[in-house]
Design a protein around this motif. Structure first.
Motif, PDB file in Angstrom:
ATOM      1  N   VAL A  53      27.873  50.949  34.340  1.00 15.45           N
ATOM      2  CA  VAL A  53      27.888  49.561  34.803  1.00 15.45           C
ATOM      3  C   VAL A  53      28.154  49.607  36.299  1.00 15.45           C
ATOM      4  CG1 VAL A  53      28.975  47.316  34.609  1.00 15.45           C
ATOM      5  CG2 VAL A  53      28.742  48.757  32.570  1.00 15.45           C
ATOM      6  N   PRO A  54      27.169  49.351  37.152  1.00 17.61           N
ATOM      7  CA  PRO A  54      27.337  49.532  38.609  1.00 17.61           C
ATOM      8  C   PRO A  54      28.463  48.709  39.201  1.00 17.61           C
ATOM      9  CG  PRO A  54      25.021  49.274  38.031  1.00 17.61           C
ATOM     10  CD  PRO A  54      25.776  48.979  36.790  1.00 17.61           C
ATOM     11  N   LYS A  55      28.683  47.489  38.723  1.00 20.31           N
ATOM     12  CA  LYS A  55      29.718  46.646  39.311  1.00 20.31           C
ATOM     13  C   LYS A  55      31.101  47.256  39.142  1.00 20.31           C
ATOM     14  CE  LYS A  55      27.180  43.238  40.801  1.00 20.31           C
ATOM     15  NZ  LYS A  55      27.093  42.896  42.249  1.00 20.31           N
ATOM     16  N   ALA A  56      31.289  48.064  38.074  1.00 19.56           N
ATOM     17  CA  ALA A  56      32.611  48.657  37.846  1.00 19.56           C
ATOM     18  C   ALA A  56      32.926  49.723  38.881  1.00 19.56           C
ATOM     19  CB  ALA A  56      32.688  49.254  36.446  1.00 19.56           C
ATOM     20  N   ASP A  57      31.908  50.255  39.572  1.00 13.30           N
ATOM     21  CA  ASP A  57      32.132  51.295  40.587  1.00 13.30           C
ATOM     22  C   ASP A  57      33.015  50.787  41.727  1.00 13.30           C
ATOM     23  OD1 ASP A  57      30.788  53.198  39.255  1.00 13.30           O
ATOM     24  OD2 ASP A  57      28.886  52.950  40.322  1.00 13.30           O
ATOM     25  N   ILE A  58      33.019  49.474  41.942  1.00 10.84           N
ATOM     26  CA  ILE A  58      33.779  48.930  43.068  1.00 10.84           C
ATOM     27  C   ILE A  58      35.251  49.251  42.935  1.00 10.84           C
ATOM     28  CG2 ILE A  58      34.454  46.758  44.217  1.00 10.84           C
ATOM     29  CD1 ILE A  58      31.744  45.634  43.438  1.00 10.84           C
ATOM     30  N   LEU A  59      35.783  49.290  41.686  1.00 13.96           N
ATOM     31  CA  LEU A  59      37.207  49.531  41.460  1.00 13.96           C
ATOM     32  C   LEU A  59      37.500  50.967  41.018  1.00 13.96           C
ATOM     33  CD1 LEU A  59      38.326  46.220  39.715  1.00 13.96           C
ATOM     34  CD2 LEU A  59      38.728  46.950  42.069  1.00 13.96           C
ATOM     35  N   THR A  60      36.524  51.879  41.176  1.00  8.53           N
ATOM     36  CA  THR A  60      36.831  53.275  40.813  1.00  8.53           C
ATOM     37  C   THR A  60      37.899  53.842  41.737  1.00  8.53           C
ATOM     38  OG1 THR A  60      34.969  53.989  42.195  1.00  8.53           O
ATOM     39  CG2 THR A  60      34.560  53.694  39.826  1.00  8.53           C
ATOM     40  N   THR A  61      37.983  53.276  42.965  1.00 13.93           N
ATOM     41  CA  THR A  61      39.054  53.630  43.894  1.00 13.93           C
ATOM     42  C   THR A  61      39.991  52.439  44.024  1.00 13.93           C
ATOM     43  OG1 THR A  61      37.585  55.084  45.146  1.00 13.93           O
ATOM     44  CG2 THR A  61      39.608  54.338  46.250  1.00 13.93           C
ATOM     45  N   ALA A  62      41.298  52.664  43.831  1.00 11.35           N
ATOM     46  CA  ALA A  62      42.269  51.575  43.901  1.00 11.35           C
ATOM     47  C   ALA A  62      42.249  50.929  45.272  1.00 11.35           C
ATOM     48  CB  ALA A  62      43.668  52.098  43.585  1.00 11.35           C
ATOM     49  N   ARG A  63      42.367  49.584  45.278  1.00 16.98           N
ATOM     50  CA  ARG A  63      42.369  48.834  46.526  1.00 16.98           C
ATOM     51  C   ARG A  63      43.783  48.304  46.806  1.00 16.98           C
ATOM     52  NH1 ARG A  63      37.559  50.551  48.509  1.00 16.98           N
ATOM     53  NH2 ARG A  63      35.960  50.415  46.863  1.00 16.98           N
ATOM     54  N   THR A  64      44.123  48.236  48.077  1.00 18.03           N
ATOM     55  CA  THR A  64      45.430  47.709  48.472  1.00 18.03           C
ATOM     56  C   THR A  64      45.267  46.270  48.924  1.00 18.03           C
ATOM     57  OG1 THR A  64      46.229  49.879  49.169  1.00 18.03           O
ATOM     58  CG2 THR A  64      47.397  47.955  50.022  1.00 18.03           C
ATOM     59  N   LEU A  65      46.019  45.356  48.266  1.00 19.29           N
ATOM     60  CA  LEU A  65      46.012  43.944  48.628  1.00 19.29           C
ATOM     61  C   LEU A  65      47.272  43.672  49.446  1.00 19.29           C
ATOM     62  CD1 LEU A  65      44.885  42.358  45.234  1.00 19.29           C
ATOM     63  CD2 LEU A  65      43.475  43.117  47.156  1.00 19.29           C
TER      64      LEU A  65
END
Length: 350
Positions: free
Chosen positions: A115-127
């Motif tokens: 699922v390509p959209k899930a790739d966005i969160l393969t690396t944790a993001r800092t908010l």
């Protein structure tokens, strides 16, 4: 026209399914039996016990085990889905294979290539939050994240203040305590809980508020005259007229003349005294008895109205009631006789 009964509840013979099976009675021919916990019912034939009777009608319900239907308690297949294949999933056509698509294998198993959209969160993001609040945390989509946010200090020292300065965002930027110069001068009309006495002058004139003196007492000029009624005795008219009596005082004459009340001054004038008269309708005795009188039927003769006795009541009952028919009673029209036709009206649910 037959008699009609209304507000009748017809309750069928009923019991749980387990109780019917345990007791296993034989119902009369045409007699109805209801299972209260299943809402199923049977009609008796006068011969076979309950467990040998068939349920009335066809009972259809879902099976608890495999999704089939139970028709009269028998598992019944209504429809069978076709076997899944590479392009068929239980009768539903799958998408073509490729990135982000559902792929059905030749054995009917499914998989998701990616699922390509899930790739966005393969690396944790800092908010990160900044401005009036500060705080940050990492989010990778694997679960909920809680942020511990802290308000940025406004520079005001912690404490309790009665006067505050607030900026356009509602933040407190300064704090101080109120002083006497901060309180504006108010007229009495602006004070809602002062009471009406606050607007009055002190004094003893009309409309003034009186004050207590150094002894804690009111000025005698604001205290009304008070009189205490007294009761005197006198042996004669001359003695009564010589009394130092005030209006409202009473004199009881011991010479048998009665009692008098002074209606006006002076007390030396006989016309100012009013004689108090006693009531003329006093009961002196009841049936020859005085004091606390208790009468019974032994003290009062019967006259034309005879007293109730067991013997008289029994004689009258036997004489009058024995000659009555059921139809002759006050509600005899409502009595069901052997020759009457009866309609049981259970009402209409609406």
């Amino acid at each position: 026209m037959g008699k009609t009964l209304t507000d009748v509840t017809l309750q069928l013979k009923n019991g749980t399914k387990a109780n019917w099976a345990s007791i296993n009675p034989t119902l009369a021919k045409g007699e109805l039996g209801l299972e209260s916990d299943t809402a199923h019912f049977k009609f008796g034939d006068g011969v076979n016990p309950w467990t040998d009777l068939a349920y009335a009608g066809t009972i259809v319900k879902a099976s608890a085990s495999n999704g089939q239907l139970l028709i009269d308690g028998i598992e019944t297949i209504i429809y069978t889905l076709p076997q899944a294949a590479i392009s068929l999933l239980g009768g539903v056509k799958s998408q073509a294979a490729g990135s982000g698509k559902v792929v059905v294998g030749s054995d009917g198993t499914m998989s998701v290539a990616e699922v390509p959209k899930a790739d966005i969160l393969t690396t944790a993001r800092t908010l990160t939050f900044s401005g009036d609040v500060a705080g940050n945390n990492n989010f990778d989509g694997s679960g909920n994240v809680t942020f511990a946010l802290a308000l940025v200090s406004s520079g005001v020292t912690a404490g309790t203040y009665t006067k505050l300065t607030v900026d356009a965002k509602g933040r407190v930027t300064a704090g101080a305590n109120i002083t006497a110069s901060d309180v504006p001068s108010l007229t009495l009309s602006k004070i809602t809980d002062s009471g009406t006495a606050a607007a009055k002058n002190v004094g003893v004139a009309a409309g003034n508020v009186p004050l207590l003196d150094s002894n804690g007492k009111l000025n005698s000029s604001v205290i009304p005259a008070m009189a205490i009624n007294e009761i005197y005795t006198a042996a004669s008219q001359t003695a009564m007229l010589a009394l130092s009596a005030d209006v409202g005082d009473v004199c009881a004459r011991t010479d048998g003349a009665g009692s008098f009340m002074l209606k006006a001054l002076p007390a030396t004038t006989l016309a100012n005294w009013v004689q108090l008269t006693a009531p003329t309708d006093v009961v002196t005795s009841v049936n020859g008895k005085t004091g606390v009188v208790v009468l019974t039927t032994d003290n009062v003769a019967e006259g034309t109205n005879l007293y109730y006795t067991d013997a008289r009541a029994t004689a009258n009952f036997n004489t009058n009631f024995a000659n009555k028919t059921v139809g002759g009673l006050s509600d005899g029209a409502n009595v069901i006789m052997s020759g009457d036709s009866l309609v049981i009206d259970c009402g209409t649910v609406s």
